[in-house]
Design a protein around this motif. Structure first.
Motif, PDB file in Angstrom:
ATOM      1  N   THR A  41       6.272  16.329  26.020  1.00 57.82           N
ATOM      2  CA  THR A  41       7.224  15.342  25.511  1.00 57.82           C
ATOM      3  C   THR A  41       8.251  16.029  24.627  1.00 57.82           C
ATOM      4  O   THR A  41       7.889  16.744  23.688  1.00 57.82           O
ATOM      5  CB  THR A  41       6.503  14.251  24.690  1.00 57.82           C
ATOM      6  N   SER A  54      18.658  13.822  27.953  1.00 60.82           N
ATOM      7  CA  SER A  54      18.563  12.806  29.003  1.00 60.82           C
ATOM      8  C   SER A  54      19.237  13.258  30.297  1.00 60.82           C
ATOM      9  O   SER A  54      18.986  12.701  31.361  1.00 60.82           O
ATOM     10  CB  SER A  54      19.181  11.490  28.521  1.00 60.82           C
ATOM     11  N   ARG A  65       9.116  14.968  29.709  1.00 56.06           N
ATOM     12  CA  ARG A  65       9.790  13.682  29.534  1.00 56.06           C
ATOM     13  C   ARG A  65      10.396  13.621  28.135  1.00 56.06           C
ATOM     14  O   ARG A  65      10.011  14.369  27.234  1.00 56.06           O
ATOM     15  CB  ARG A  65       8.811  12.522  29.730  1.00 56.06           C
ATOM     16  N   SER A  67      11.003  11.781  24.606  1.00 57.93           N
ATOM     17  CA  SER A  67      10.370  10.800  23.731  1.00 57.93           C
ATOM     18  C   SER A  67      11.334   9.656  23.462  1.00 57.93           C
ATOM     19  O   SER A  67      12.510   9.869  23.190  1.00 57.93           O
ATOM     20  CB  SER A  67       9.979  11.453  22.403  1.00 57.93           C
ATOM     21  N   PRO A  68      10.856   8.415  23.528  1.00 61.50           N
ATOM     22  CA  PRO A  68      11.731   7.276  23.201  1.00 61.50           C
ATOM     23  C   PRO A  68      12.052   7.214  21.717  1.00 61.50           C
ATOM     24  O   PRO A  68      12.951   6.498  21.305  1.00 61.50           O
ATOM     25  CB  PRO A  68      10.898   6.066  23.650  1.00 61.50           C
ATOM     26  N   SER A  77      10.557  10.945  13.702  1.00 59.98           N
ATOM     27  CA  SER A  77      10.450  11.060  15.156  1.00 59.98           C
ATOM     28  C   SER A  77       9.120  11.684  15.564  1.00 59.98           C
ATOM     29  O   SER A  77       8.478  11.255  16.529  1.00 59.98           O
ATOM     30  CB  SER A  77      11.617  11.888  15.710  1.00 59.98           C
TER      31      SER A  77
END
Length: 242
Positions: A41, A54, A65, A67-68, A77
């Motif tokens: 992540t 992104s 991926r 992290s949101p 964060s």
């Protein structure tokens, strides 16, 4: 079989991820070959890097991926990413870090309890002018660290390690505090070591994985030897209080 998640802190000097990703991928593939599940992540250090990351999906391995959780506060964060994780083990790294191919596998298979973290035997740091000026430093980490170690003259603290997620989830990262100078240049490094002090005072012990080495590339202008000086500042300040 264990599940492992690598949290990659993406800051300004390290967002070129394609090449570093290959190094960490080798460790992830080794762990998977041993029967473990591995996820990666990316935790952006600011919303600016979240936008950049992104757009990198096509060049990064499929397991990586974004992290949101992303804000101007890296501490927040990281806390959010740890709380959101469902993996049994976590490690927090910079994309420029290098690790032994069997690093993740050995840490997980030597797991000794719910509050034991694993660190490398040695850390090799090198600056941006390594190729021309040989800027490098070799730091040997202690064999073991526990709460009692905070009162000792510790040679070095680990900034990179593998630990059970529940042991990390109950200890939040420190927040920047301009009045105390927390947030000045070098803050990200100091933040990680302050967090290690919190973990130690909270009952998490650290154990060395013999024969293991981690490599860290430092940003432009950084002296590889400065890490030891910074760690001393961390240990002599009021870092452990919550």
């Amino acid at each position: 079989m264990s599940s492992i998640e690598i949290l990659i802190v993406v800051a300004g000097y390290s967002f070129r991820l394609k090449e570093p990703a290959r190094r960490l991928e080798r460790a992830a593939e080794h762990a998977e070959a041993a029967g473990h599940q591995v996820a990666v992540t990316m935790v952006p250090a600011s919303p600016v890097f979240a936008t950049t990351l992104s757009r990198l999906g096509e060049v990064l391995p499929s397991r990586w991926r974004l992290s949101p959780a992303g804000s101007d506060d890296l501490s927040a964060s990281l806390d959010a990413a740890i709380q959101a994780s469902r993996a049994e083990f976590l490690t927090i790294m910079d994309p420029a870090d290098g690790v032994c191919e069997d690093w993740l596998t050995r840490c997980v298979e030597e797991a000794a309890g719910p509050a034991t973290a694993f660190m490398p035997e040695a850390l090799v740091t090198y600056g941006p002018n390594y190729a021309t000026h040989g800027e490098t430093a070799f730091i040997r980490l202690p064999t073991e660290l526990d709460a009692g170690s905070l009162s000792e003259d510790i040679v070095a603290l680990p900034a990179r390690f593998v630990a059970p997620r529940p042991a990390l989830a109950v200890h939040s990262f420190p927040r920047p505090d301009a009045a105390r100078g927390w947030g000045a240049p070098g803050w990200n490094e100091a933040m990680h070591w302050w967090w290690v002090c919190r973990l130690l005072s909270g009952g998490v012990s650290f154990r060395q994985v013999p024969g293991s080495v981690q490599y860290r590339a430092l940003p432009s202008g950084a002296d590889p030897r400065c890490l030891l000086r910074l760690q001393k500042d961390v240990r002599t300040g009021p870092w452990v209080s919550r």
